[in-house]
Design a protein around this motif. Structure first.
Motif, PDB file in Angstrom:
ATOM      1  N   PRO A 114       0.825  -1.216   0.000  1.00 48.72           N
ATOM      2  CA  PRO A 114       0.000   0.000   0.000  1.00 48.72           C
ATOM      3  C   PRO A 114       0.854   1.260   0.000  1.00 48.72           C
ATOM      4  CG  PRO A 114       0.125  -0.913   2.207  1.00 48.72           C
ATOM      5  CD  PRO A 114       0.816  -1.893   1.311  1.00 48.72           C
ATOM      6  N   ARG A 115       0.354   2.307  -0.661  1.00 43.56           N
ATOM      7  CA  ARG A 115       0.990   3.619  -0.548  1.00 43.56           C
ATOM      8  C   ARG A 115       0.637   4.208   0.813  1.00 43.56           C
ATOM      9  NH1 ARG A 115      -1.896   4.714  -5.414  1.00 43.56           N
ATOM     10  NH2 ARG A 115      -2.982   6.308  -4.166  1.00 43.56           N
ATOM     11  N   GLN A 116       1.410   5.182   1.237  1.00 43.47           N
ATOM     12  CA  GLN A 116       1.188   5.772   2.549  1.00 43.47           C
ATOM     13  C   GLN A 116      -0.108   6.581   2.630  1.00 43.47           C
ATOM     14  OE1 GLN A 116       3.196   5.148   5.429  1.00 43.47           O
ATOM     15  NE2 GLN A 116       3.726   3.553   3.952  1.00 43.47           N
ATOM     16  N   ASP A 117      -0.680   6.937   1.476  1.00 43.56           N
ATOM     17  CA  ASP A 117      -1.943   7.673   1.484  1.00 43.56           C
ATOM     18  C   ASP A 117      -3.151   6.748   1.303  1.00 43.56           C
ATOM     19  OD1 ASP A 117      -1.317   7.025  -1.143  1.00 43.56           O
ATOM     20  OD2 ASP A 117      -2.276   8.818  -1.965  1.00 43.56           O
ATOM     21  N   GLN A 118      -2.926   5.450   1.293  1.00 38.72           N
ATOM     22  CA  GLN A 118      -4.014   4.491   1.128  1.00 38.72           C
ATOM     23  C   GLN A 118      -4.370   3.851   2.474  1.00 38.72           C
ATOM     24  OE1 GLN A 118      -2.126   2.076  -2.012  1.00 38.72           O
ATOM     25  NE2 GLN A 118      -3.666   2.855  -3.453  1.00 38.72           N
ATOM     26  N   TYR A 119      -5.347   2.909   2.421  1.00 38.11           N
ATOM     27  CA  TYR A 119      -5.805   2.245   3.635  1.00 38.11           C
ATOM     28  C   TYR A 119      -5.869   0.727   3.438  1.00 38.11           C
ATOM     29  CZ  TYR A 119      -7.113   6.767   5.555  1.00 38.11           C
ATOM     30  OH  TYR A 119      -7.075   8.040   6.043  1.00 38.11           O
ATOM     31  N   ILE A 120      -5.606   0.010   4.511  1.00 40.03           N
ATOM     32  CA  ILE A 120      -5.779  -1.441   4.528  1.00 40.03           C
ATOM     33  C   ILE A 120      -7.177  -1.705   5.065  1.00 40.03           C
ATOM     34  CG2 ILE A 120      -4.976  -3.595   5.553  1.00 40.03           C
ATOM     35  CD1 ILE A 120      -2.230  -1.875   5.845  1.00 40.03           C
ATOM     36  N   LEU A 312     -13.044 -12.164   6.013  1.00 38.53           N
ATOM     37  CA  LEU A 312     -13.818 -12.318   4.790  1.00 38.53           C
ATOM     38  C   LEU A 312     -13.208 -11.558   3.615  1.00 38.53           C
ATOM     39  CD1 LEU A 312     -17.389 -11.919   6.333  1.00 38.53           C
ATOM     40  CD2 LEU A 312     -16.049 -14.021   6.005  1.00 38.53           C
ATOM     41  N   THR A 313     -12.640 -10.407   3.892  1.00 41.29           N
ATOM     42  CA  THR A 313     -12.037  -9.577   2.850  1.00 41.29           C
ATOM     43  C   THR A 313     -10.832  -8.849   3.422  1.00 41.29           C
ATOM     44  OG1 THR A 313     -14.184  -9.177   1.799  1.00 41.29           O
ATOM     45  CG2 THR A 313     -12.398  -7.683   1.212  1.00 41.29           C
ATOM     46  N   LYS A 319      -9.387   5.291   0.291  1.00 44.21           N
ATOM     47  CA  LYS A 319      -9.845   6.192   1.351  1.00 44.21           C
ATOM     48  C   LYS A 319     -10.662   5.435   2.392  1.00 44.21           C
ATOM     49  CE  LYS A 319     -13.803   7.684  -1.438  1.00 44.21           C
ATOM     50  NZ  LYS A 319     -14.510   8.850  -2.023  1.00 44.21           N
ATOM     51  N   LYS A 320     -10.837   6.042   3.546  1.00 41.34           N
ATOM     52  CA  LYS A 320     -11.648   5.462   4.610  1.00 41.34           C
ATOM     53  C   LYS A 320     -13.076   5.207   4.110  1.00 41.34           C
ATOM     54  CE  LYS A 320      -9.697   8.253   8.271  1.00 41.34           C
ATOM     55  NZ  LYS A 320     -10.075   9.193   9.359  1.00 41.34           N
ATOM     56  N   LYS A 321     -13.657   4.141   4.631  1.00 39.74           N
ATOM     57  CA  LYS A 321     -15.057   3.764   4.355  1.00 39.74           C
ATOM     58  C   LYS A 321     -15.276   3.297   2.922  1.00 39.74           C
ATOM     59  CE  LYS A 321     -16.651   7.255   7.664  1.00 39.74           C
ATOM     60  NZ  LYS A 321     -17.623   8.347   7.901  1.00 39.74           N
ATOM     61  N   SER A 322     -14.220   3.235   2.142  1.00 39.73           N
ATOM     62  CA  SER A 322     -14.346   2.755   0.762  1.00 39.73           C
ATOM     63  C   SER A 322     -14.278   1.236   0.739  1.00 39.73           C
ATOM     64  CB  SER A 322     -13.230   3.328  -0.100  1.00 39.73           C
ATOM     65  OG  SER A 322     -13.226   2.715  -1.382  1.00 39.73           O
ATOM     66  N   HIS A 323     -15.065   0.631  -0.188  1.00 39.92           N
ATOM     67  CA  HIS A 323     -15.024  -0.815  -0.384  1.00 39.92           C
ATOM     68  C   HIS A 323     -14.452  -1.174  -1.759  1.00 39.92           C
ATOM     69  CE1 HIS A 323     -18.178  -0.182   2.701  1.00 39.92           C
ATOM     70  NE2 HIS A 323     -17.706  -1.311   3.197  1.00 39.92           N
ATOM     71  N   THR A 324     -14.046  -0.161  -2.480  1.00 34.22           N
ATOM     72  CA  THR A 324     -13.547  -0.373  -3.839  1.00 34.22           C
ATOM     73  C   THR A 324     -12.040  -0.604  -3.807  1.00 34.22           C
ATOM     74  OG1 THR A 324     -15.244   1.119  -4.708  1.00 34.22           O
ATOM     75  CG2 THR A 324     -13.382   0.603  -6.157  1.00 34.22           C
ATOM     76  N   PRO A 325     -11.571  -1.742  -4.314  1.00 40.04           N
ATOM     77  CA  PRO A 325     -10.124  -2.002  -4.324  1.00 40.04           C
ATOM     78  C   PRO A 325      -9.372  -0.940  -5.110  1.00 40.04           C
ATOM     79  CG  PRO A 325     -11.374  -3.963  -4.921  1.00 40.04           C
ATOM     80  CD  PRO A 325     -12.336  -2.822  -4.948  1.00 40.04           C
TER      81      PRO A 325
END
Length: 327
Positions: A114-120, A312-313, A319-325
């Motif tokens: 992940p980039r530092q501006d992304q989320y796990i 499960l995933t 971004k936060k609250k996103s479900h899109t890979p």
């Protein structure tokens, strides 16, 4: 009464005692680790258990237990009797073999850092211990949370995040910004891949307040659950976990989603709770975890399932609250 009860519960959940491992004597302490995994999962499961117990005071059969009265909090009405299963003994003989299969599977997984501006982003199904206690009559009930979804977004540096756990947290979720403790992706990805060096590093984070072997096992549990790790680090963690004294293989285990698997497990010497890492028997991918009581501890009987999780995933999002890979 509420304060005394909270202290009582936190003592049972967090306080452990036990000898150091002769192979890994006490090492200089590193950054202070969080409490056991029940607290480490963004500190929510322990908080929920304490709140559940506190609001259940004097309410057996009333608002605190039934979910229709006021003041019971978001977990009100979300507790059920803990399931009990037949306790299967563990076997030390296949530990190395199973750990090697799991490690090899981890090494071959597809991975993008992940980039530092992304989320796990990790979505799971979970259930944790939730005690009800009537301090006037001294009655206790061993309950667990109903199986429920849990979603967490964590920045690689651990400084930003969001937790969504309907029924157990505020409706829209809670911010995890500033949550700098624990094992972030950046910390995990910087660990050594050599098994001996990695295990030395993990033991360096333990203290003398409880069994250091159990602390080491729990530390790895934290890293492989709601976190992401490069393939070589994941493989090293499994190999290191297998080297901890007391680890066994449990041939038949099920995660919170009901998926069967084989488990690497260790029993806490003080509490008797066996923590299981569950893997698919065909692919050896990590499925989730389970905690089973192996001996009577307070009112918790052997075979009681006090914790269940199922991953499960697990993916990277922008971004936060996103479900899109992330592309």
């Amino acid at each position: 009464r509420q304060l005394l009860l909270e202290r009582h519960l936190m003592t049972h959940i967090q306080q452990r005692t036990g000898p150091s491992s002769p192979e890994y004597p006490a090492a200089p302490a590193g950054p202070a680790p969080r409490p056991v995994r029940r607290a480490l999962l963004i500190a929510v499961p322990v908080t929920a258990a304490v709140v559940a117990a506190v609001v259940a005071v004097n309410t057996f059969g009333g608002a605190g237990a039934g979910g229709t009265g006021g003041g019971a909090g978001p977990e009100n009405g979300q507790r059920v009797a803990a399931p009990v299963v037949q306790l299967e003994p563990g076997d030390t003989q296949p530990v190395s073999s199973v750990a090697e299969k799991v490690s090899r599977a981890a090494e071959t997984q597809k991975f993008t850092a992940p980039r530092q501006d992304q989320y796990i982003y990790v979505k799971s199904k979970v259930s944790y211990l939730s005690i009800e206690e009537n301090v006037d009559t001294n009655e206790r009930r061993t309950m667990v949370q109903k199986l429920h979804p849990r979603e967490v977004w964590l920045s690689p540096n651990g400084l930003k995040g969001w937790l969504y756990e309907p029924g157990f947290q505020p409706e829209d979720g809670i911010s995890l910004d500033g949550d700098v403790e624990g094992w972030s992706y950046n910390k995990v990805s910087a660990l050594p891949t050599d098994t001996k060096a990695l295990l030395d590093r993990i033991y360096a984070y333990t203290d003398g307040d409880s069994s250091r072997d159990q602390q080491a096992f729990d530390t790895i549990s934290d890293m492989i659950s709601e976190q992401l790790a490069p393939p070589k680090i994941s493989a090293a963690l499994y190999r290191a976990g297998a080297k901890i004294p007391g680890v066994v293989v449990v041939d038949h285990a099920k995660d919170a989603a009901g998926r069967p698997g084989v488990a690497l497990a260790r029993t806490d010497e003080q509490t008797g709770e066996r923590r299981e890492w569950i893997f698919d028997k065909q692919t050896y991918a990590y499925l989730g975890s389970r905690g089973i009581q192996t001996k009577q501890f307070d009112d918790v009987k052997p075979g009681t399932v006090v914790e269940r999780t199922a991953i499960l995933t697990r993916k990277i999002v922008n971004k936060k609250k996103s479900h899109t890979p992330a592309p």
